[in-house]
Scaffold this motif. Structure first.
Motif, PDB file in Angstrom:
ATOM      1  N   LYS A  44      68.224  68.590 -18.016  1.00  0.00           N
ATOM      2  CA  LYS A  44      68.235  69.632 -16.998  1.00  0.00           C
ATOM      3  C   LYS A  44      66.802  69.994 -16.640  1.00  0.00           C
ATOM      4  N   ILE A  45      66.532  70.089 -15.348  1.00  0.00           N
ATOM      5  CA  ILE A  45      65.216  70.486 -14.869  1.00  0.00           C
ATOM      6  C   ILE A  45      65.172  71.995 -14.652  1.00  0.00           C
ATOM      7  N   ALA A  46      66.178  72.517 -13.939  1.00  0.00           N
ATOM      8  CA  ALA A  46      66.147  73.949 -13.630  1.00  0.00           C
ATOM      9  C   ALA A  46      67.469  74.410 -13.067  1.00  0.00           C
ATOM     10  N   ASP A  47      67.684  75.718 -13.126  1.00  0.00           N
ATOM     11  CA  ASP A  47      68.742  76.401 -12.393  1.00  0.00           C
ATOM     12  C   ASP A  47      68.041  77.211 -11.313  1.00  0.00           C
ATOM     13  N   TRP A  48      68.417  76.983 -10.071  1.00  0.00           N
ATOM     14  CA  TRP A  48      67.788  77.706  -8.966  1.00  0.00           C
ATOM     15  C   TRP A  48      68.814  78.605  -8.325  1.00  0.00           C
TER      16      TRP A  48
END
Length: 107
Positions: A44-48
């Motif tokens: 996972k890179i990010a939650d935006w």
């Protein structure tokens, strides 16, 4: 280069159960979260977060550094993959849902 394609998955927030809803208008669309993952590693890179209601379209730059999203809230949002946040104030002024986006290969 050493860059990977970003896989984007939308996680739509649904309405809270009636006993958990705050008082006030119930016609506010839920906030949606765009989850991004590295396509190669699966990490996972990010939650935006930012859109209200469904995100209808996404696109990314050829270098995978920028992601652009649009949705039913009539906003276009520009995100930095490296910084994991929006890079500019959301673009507004559209009269309806943003159903399609494209990015120039020239930047």
């Amino acid at each position: 280069g050493n860059q990977h394609t970003v896989e984007m998955i939308l996680v739509a927030g649904g309405p809270a159960p009636s006993h958990q809803r705050p008082s006030g208008p119930l016609d506010q669309p839920p906030e949606c979260t765009l989850c991004t993952f590295d396509e190669v590693s699966g990490c996972k890179i990010a939650d935006w977060k930012g859109h209200k209601g469904a995100v209808m379209t996404t696109c990314q730059s050829l270098d995978s550094e920028t992601v652009v999203t649009g949705g039913v809230d009539k906003f276009v949002r520009v995100w930095s993959v490296a910084k994991r946040k929006q890079t500019i104030t959301p673009l507004k002024g559209h009269k309806g849902t943003i159903n399609d986006l494209a990015m120039s290969p020239c930047g």
